[in-house]
Design a protein around this motif. Structure first.
Motif, PDB file in Angstrom:
ATOM      1  N   GLY A 143       0.788  -1.048  -0.005  1.00 50.65           N
ATOM      2  CA  GLY A 143      -0.026   0.084  -0.048  1.00 50.65           C
ATOM      3  C   GLY A 143       0.771   1.329  -0.127  1.00 50.65           C
ATOM      4  N   ILE A 144       2.217   1.030  -0.452  1.00 51.36           N
ATOM      5  CA  ILE A 144       3.024   2.298  -0.681  1.00 51.36           C
ATOM      6  C   ILE A 144       3.353   2.446  -1.821  1.00 51.36           C
ATOM      7  CG2 ILE A 144       3.332   2.450   1.797  1.00 51.36           C
ATOM      8  CD1 ILE A 144       6.153   1.092   1.509  1.00 51.36           C
ATOM      9  N   ILE A 145       4.287   3.189  -2.141  1.00 52.82           N
ATOM     10  CA  ILE A 145       5.003   3.456  -3.357  1.00 52.82           C
ATOM     11  C   ILE A 145       6.589   3.319  -3.299  1.00 52.82           C
ATOM     12  CG2 ILE A 145       2.971   5.053  -4.428  1.00 52.82           C
ATOM     13  CD1 ILE A 145       6.220   6.637  -3.440  1.00 52.82           C
ATOM     14  N   PRO A 146       7.170   3.083  -4.339  1.00 53.53           N
ATOM     15  CA  PRO A 146       8.687   3.246  -4.129  1.00 53.53           C
ATOM     16  C   PRO A 146       9.161   4.513  -3.824  1.00 53.53           C
ATOM     17  CG  PRO A 146       7.723   2.355  -6.358  1.00 53.53           C
ATOM     18  CD  PRO A 146       6.665   2.906  -5.637  1.00 53.53           C
ATOM     19  N   GLY A 147       9.497   4.339  -2.421  1.00 53.17           N
ATOM     20  CA  GLY A 147      10.234   5.882  -2.032  1.00 53.17           C
ATOM     21  C   GLY A 147      11.557   5.771  -1.905  1.00 53.17           C
ATOM     22  N   ASP A 148      12.222   5.126  -2.669  1.00 56.93           N
ATOM     23  CA  ASP A 148      13.921   5.138  -2.353  1.00 56.93           C
ATOM     24  C   ASP A 148      14.253   5.284  -4.004  1.00 56.93           C
ATOM     25  OD1 ASP A 148      13.040   3.912  -0.140  1.00 56.93           O
ATOM     26  OD2 ASP A 148      12.887   1.826  -1.182  1.00 56.93           O
ATOM     27  N   GLY A 149      13.600   5.909  -4.823  1.00 50.62           N
ATOM     28  CA  GLY A 149      14.112   6.109  -6.205  1.00 50.62           C
ATOM     29  C   GLY A 149      14.116   5.309  -7.113  1.00 50.62           C
ATOM     30  N   GLY A 150      13.130   4.061  -6.823  1.00 47.89           N
ATOM     31  CA  GLY A 150      13.510   2.847  -7.614  1.00 47.89           C
ATOM     32  C   GLY A 150      12.833   3.428  -8.981  1.00 47.89           C
ATOM     33  N   THR A 151      11.884   4.027  -9.035  1.00 46.72           N
ATOM     34  CA  THR A 151      11.337   4.291 -10.426  1.00 46.72           C
ATOM     35  C   THR A 151      12.040   5.211 -11.348  1.00 46.72           C
ATOM     36  OG1 THR A 151      10.280   6.508  -9.522  1.00 46.72           O
ATOM     37  CG2 THR A 151       8.798   4.308  -9.330  1.00 46.72           C
TER      38      THR A 151
END
Length: 265
Positions: A143-151
């Motif tokens: 329920g979260i998004i890639p918050g680590d720059g993965g995109t």
């Protein structure tokens, strides 16, 4: 437990994530500082020509600490602005430290590399996977998004479509699929993984250290510059390399039909 164990030998520094009992989770207080300190030390030591990142135990890294997410503690507790600052000042500090390494980095992915763990592996210049390795960016399943720059990271390695498939489905792929998709360059048995990584690192470390760092910088800058700008940077860097003793050693070794011995001068 200390996040990293650090060993340096034969111009190669090996960083090992060292929380094996919990699959090497990341995001505890001080993790960013630990990576920043280790990477700063590597950058400052011209005797280091290559680095390896791996994990202790059965995992490379399972990513963020799920228990802390459940309890809303540490990096995952507080108000939204406080959580954002936790990412900026701790988790992102890990990623920035690895991204700023000036020497080539090899990820020896010994087991699951999930979420933030996958992002760490993707920041390496080269990736070797154990047959037991798995890769996934399963943020949406939590329920979260890639918050680590993965995109930003993953599409540059395997392309937009395959990155989108992994992000939007939360699927986890095995080592052979990672090889087929270009996420890793080779797959080794668990017993041979570190031998393969060290052999590759030894080849890299045999190169002249100043030229190694310049080559990595040019590759990095080439991602976001025009061809004309890349040529200009190459001309300036090349002029510096022509003035080194290592350049003449390389020329002499080729003429004399022997292996060069680069000194870093």
């Amino acid at each position: 437990m200390t996040l990293l164990t650090i060993e340096t030998a034969d111009h190669v520094t090996t960083l090992t994530l060292n929380r094996p009992d919990s699959m090497n989770p990341l995001g505890a207080a001080g993790d960013g500082d630990a990576f920043a300190e280790a990477c700063d030390a590597i950058n400052a030591d011209m005797d280091v020509r290559c680095a390896i990142l791996t994990g202790a135990g059965r995992a490379f890294s399972a990513g963020g600490d799920i228990k802390a997410m459940k309890e809303k503690t540490g990096n995952f507790g507080g108000t939204a602005p406080e959580i954002a600052d936790g990412y900026r000042n701790n988790i992102h500090k890990i990623l920035r430290a690895l991204y700023s390494l000036r020497v080539p980095l090899i990820a020896a992915v010994n087991g699951p590399a999930i979420g933030l763990g996958c992002d760490l592996a993707c920041l390496a210049d080269m990736r070797i996977a154990s047959e037991k390795a798995k890769f996934g960016v399963t943020f949406l399943k939590l329920g979260i998004i890639p918050g680590d720059g993965g995109t930003w990271i993953l599409p540059r390695i395997i392309g937009e479509a395959r990155a989108a498939e992994l992000f939007y489905t939360g699927d986890v792929i095995d080592a052979q699929t990672a090889l087929d998709w270009g996420l890793v360059s080779r797959v080794a048995s668990p017993e041979e993984l570190m031998g393969e990584a060290n052999a590759l690192a030894a080849k890299v470390a045999a190169m002249p250290p100043h030229a190694l760092r310049q080559a990595k910088n040019l590759m990095r800058q080439g991602r976001s510059t025009s061809y004309d700008a890349a040529l200009e940077m190459a001309a300036n860097a090349q002029a510096l390399m022509h003035s080194t003793a290592d350049h003449m050693e390389g020329v002499d070794a080729l003429i004399e039909k022997r292996a060069p011995k680069f000194s870093g001068r």
